[in-house]
Write a protein that holds these residues in place. Structure first.
Motif, PDB file in Angstrom:
ATOM      1  N   ALA A 191       0.820  -1.034  -0.153  1.00 54.18           N
ATOM      2  CA  ALA A 191       0.076   0.171  -0.110  1.00 54.18           C
ATOM      3  C   ALA A 191       0.789   1.281   0.092  1.00 54.18           C
ATOM      4  CB  ALA A 191      -0.909  -0.074   1.146  1.00 54.18           C
ATOM      5  N   ALA A 192       1.805   1.146   0.718  1.00 51.00           N
ATOM      6  CA  ALA A 192       2.836   2.427   0.735  1.00 51.00           C
ATOM      7  C   ALA A 192       3.752   2.668  -0.196  1.00 51.00           C
ATOM      8  CB  ALA A 192       3.813   2.387   2.200  1.00 51.00           C
ATOM      9  N   HIS A 193       4.039   1.512  -0.938  1.00 51.07           N
ATOM     10  CA  HIS A 193       5.298   1.693  -2.005  1.00 51.07           C
ATOM     11  C   HIS A 193       4.894   1.222  -3.465  1.00 51.07           C
ATOM     12  CE1 HIS A 193       7.945   2.774   1.320  1.00 51.07           C
ATOM     13  NE2 HIS A 193       7.703   1.547   1.718  1.00 51.07           N
ATOM     14  N   GLN A 194       3.662   0.597  -3.789  1.00 55.11           N
ATOM     15  CA  GLN A 194       3.286   0.196  -4.984  1.00 55.11           C
ATOM     16  C   GLN A 194       2.894   1.480  -5.904  1.00 55.11           C
ATOM     17  OE1 GLN A 194       3.649  -2.865  -6.426  1.00 55.11           O
ATOM     18  NE2 GLN A 194       2.683  -2.156  -8.391  1.00 55.11           N
ATOM     19  N   GLY A 210      -3.385  -3.008   7.576  1.00 57.52           N
ATOM     20  CA  GLY A 210      -2.179  -2.850   7.186  1.00 57.52           C
ATOM     21  C   GLY A 210      -1.936  -2.201   6.118  1.00 57.52           C
ATOM     22  N   TRP A 211      -2.998  -2.430   5.093  1.00 54.26           N
ATOM     23  CA  TRP A 211      -3.003  -1.889   3.918  1.00 54.26           C
ATOM     24  C   TRP A 211      -3.339  -0.422   4.079  1.00 54.26           C
ATOM     25  CZ3 TRP A 211      -2.431  -3.162  -1.350  1.00 54.26           C
ATOM     26  CH2 TRP A 211      -2.764  -2.457  -2.262  1.00 54.26           C
ATOM     27  N   VAL A 212      -4.487  -0.111   5.093  1.00 53.85           N
ATOM     28  CA  VAL A 212      -4.982   1.219   5.027  1.00 53.85           C
ATOM     29  C   VAL A 212      -3.915   2.121   5.882  1.00 53.85           C
ATOM     30  CG1 VAL A 212      -6.433   2.566   6.648  1.00 53.85           C
ATOM     31  CG2 VAL A 212      -7.371   0.453   5.492  1.00 53.85           C
ATOM     32  N   ARG A 225       1.468   6.447   2.498  1.00 52.23           N
ATOM     33  CA  ARG A 225       2.083   6.926   1.140  1.00 52.23           C
ATOM     34  C   ARG A 225       1.221   8.498   0.753  1.00 52.23           C
ATOM     35  NH1 ARG A 225       2.744   5.220  -3.900  1.00 52.23           N
ATOM     36  NH2 ARG A 225       1.443   6.072  -5.688  1.00 52.23           N
ATOM     37  N   ARG A 226       0.104   8.572   1.238  1.00 55.84           N
ATOM     38  CA  ARG A 226      -0.720   9.859   1.067  1.00 55.84           C
ATOM     39  C   ARG A 226       0.111  11.104   1.770  1.00 55.84           C
ATOM     40  NH1 ARG A 226      -5.446   6.951   1.683  1.00 55.84           N
ATOM     41  NH2 ARG A 226      -5.704   7.490   3.691  1.00 55.84           N
ATOM     42  N   VAL A 227       0.461  10.800   2.921  1.00 52.60           N
ATOM     43  CA  VAL A 227       1.223  11.715   3.747  1.00 52.60           C
ATOM     44  C   VAL A 227       2.714  12.309   2.886  1.00 52.60           C
ATOM     45  CG1 VAL A 227       2.559  12.366   5.879  1.00 52.60           C
ATOM     46  CG2 VAL A 227       0.186  11.283   5.823  1.00 52.60           C
ATOM     47  N   ARG A 228       3.207  11.336   2.749  1.00 51.57           N
ATOM     48  CA  ARG A 228       4.499  11.305   1.858  1.00 51.57           C
ATOM     49  C   ARG A 228       4.507  11.943   0.557  1.00 51.57           C
ATOM     50  NH1 ARG A 228       5.888   6.339   1.809  1.00 51.57           N
ATOM     51  NH2 ARG A 228       5.283   5.671  -0.400  1.00 51.57           N
ATOM     52  N   ILE A 229       3.266  11.747  -0.152  1.00 55.39           N
ATOM     53  CA  ILE A 229       3.083  12.390  -1.372  1.00 55.39           C
ATOM     54  C   ILE A 229       2.664  14.032  -1.186  1.00 55.39           C
ATOM     55  CG2 ILE A 229       1.532  12.602  -3.205  1.00 55.39           C
ATOM     56  CD1 ILE A 229       1.115   9.471  -3.388  1.00 55.39           C
ATOM     57  N   ALA A 230       1.871  14.288  -0.261  1.00 58.80           N
ATOM     58  CA  ALA A 230       1.467  15.543   0.238  1.00 58.80           C
ATOM     59  C   ALA A 230       2.898  16.362   0.458  1.00 58.80           C
ATOM     60  CB  ALA A 230       0.450  15.664   1.398  1.00 58.80           C
TER      61      ALA A 230
END
Length: 390
Positions: free
Chosen positions: A113-116, A160-162, A168-173
């Motif tokens: 979920a975080a890196h795909q 775990g996926w959530v 991932r959203r936090v990192r992109i933001a």
């Protein structure tokens, strides 16, 4: 000499973060593999089908390694790692092995979920379909778990996926904010350089044009003509020097020293050069200078320079008064040209330079006004508050 404990820990953490991603993530997989058969942790492992327990054998070792070692590539190949971990988990549950390796499935779900990057929806749908198939297979193998049990377990592992999707959203933001900040910084730097180029070029070129125009009337006076040509040459050299220093900031291998930038201490030379160009200028200073800071001093200098440039261009020969009043909390600048002339005389220029000056002054919390004065002529007035020295 021994470092303090806190500094040793920070140094060790920095060293560890400098290692390759494969090494760091592979260490996590090896750790989970080592913990998989610890008896005290076996009961805390992830259990789904509750089939009769089976003693560990070679296939159990394969299942454990499938759930743990693929974590070494959890950032580079997250979908493949999740598929292998899910297959190992399915073997473990269908065979009834009791290990702690199921934690690897949760880590693989989080990592996917975080890196795909691509086909995220297909990966999530495939994981959900694989889980449904495992539930059917466990039921056919005699599992005592009911539909609500399977649903609750699905929600737990889906956490775990959530969590990975949220990270991932936090990192992109955050990456977006950094890009926006960098773009704003580039825009501000381009605007600053454009203002500096305007101030340098318009002032020196205007002075050279005025001096060159005057030279044609001095042909009968060689000594005056020589002085005039010398002044033109000096003005051109100063322009080239300031442009070289200014454009040096665009060279990544060179840092232009701040001392190259003009300050209020150079106003006397600026006024003298403007007089040499044929403009009668008087400089009056009151109070004790100091405490502005280099950026504010440069802004104050540019205010005077722009006002004198406009005087040369639009009111050549008109008396010009430059007045600086230094206060403990800032400086007040007034440049009046053509006092006593007809009110509204257009000596303010095109306005582009003054608009840039206004922006420059407002950055430091100051204000700038420009326009005709009732007693005649044109005035540029600015107040720049003091700041930290630099």
């Amino acid at each position: 000499m021994r470092l303090p404990l806190g500094r040793r820990g920070a140094a060790a953490l920095a060293w560890w973060r400098s290692r390759s991603v494969l090494l760091r993530d592979g260490s996590l997989g090896v750790l989970l593999a080592g913990l998989a058969f610890v008896p005290a942790l076996a009961g805390a492992g992830t259990r789904l089908g509750e089939l009769p327990h089976r003693p560990a054998d070679a296939l159990a070792v394969v299942a454990v390694l499938a759930q743990t070692l693929p974590l070494a590539g959890r950032r580079r190949w997250p979908a493949a790692g999740l598929a292998i971990a899910a297959a190992g988990f399915a073997v473990q549950e269908l065979r009834g092995y009791v290990t702690f390796a199921g934690a690897g499935l949760l880590a693989a779900l989080y990592s996917a979920a975080a890196h795909q990057e691509r086909f995220r929806g297909w990966v999530a749908a495939g994981a959900a379909a694989a889980y449904a198939g495992l539930a059917v297979a466990l039921h056919a193998a005699g599992s005592t778990a009911r539909l609500p049990d399977f649903a609750i377990f699905f929600l737990l592992v889906a956490g775990g996926w959530v969590m990975g999707a949220w990270v991932r959203r936090v990192r992109i933001a955050e990456a977006g904010r950094r890009r926006a900040a960098a773009a704003d910084a580039r825009t501000a730097e381009r605007a600053r350089i454009a203002r500096e180029l305007h101030d340098v070029i318009t002032h020196h070129v205007t002075a050279m044009v005025v001096q060159a125009d005057a030279a044609q009337f001095l042909a009968a006076r060689p000594e005056k003509l020589g002085e005039n040509l010398t002044a033109i040459s000096g003005t051109g050299r100063r322009a080239l020097g300031e442009l070289r220093d200014l454009l040096g900031v665009l060279d990544p291998d060179r840092v232009a020293p701040r001392g190259d930038l003009p300050t209020l201490a150079g106003l006397g030379d600026l006024v003298a050069r403007t007089r040499a160009a044929g403009q009668p200028v008087e400089l009056v200073e009151q109070g004790r200078p100091g405490g502005l800071g280099s950026g504010r001093e440069l802004a104050a200098y540019r205010v005077v320079q722009e006002a004198l440039t406009n005087a040369l261009k639009y009111a050549a020969g008109a008396p010009t008064l430059v007045r600086l009043v230094h206060h403990h909390d800032g400086v007040e600048i007034t440049v009046t040209t053509g006092a006593g002339a007809a009110p509204g005389r257009a000596v303010g220029g095109s306005g582009r330079g003054l608009a840039g000056l206004r922006d420059r002054v407002e950055v430091f919390g100051g204000e700038l006004t420009a326009g005709p004065v009732p007693e005649g002529g044109f005035a540029v007035a600015a107040r720049i508050p003091a700041g930290e020295t630099a």
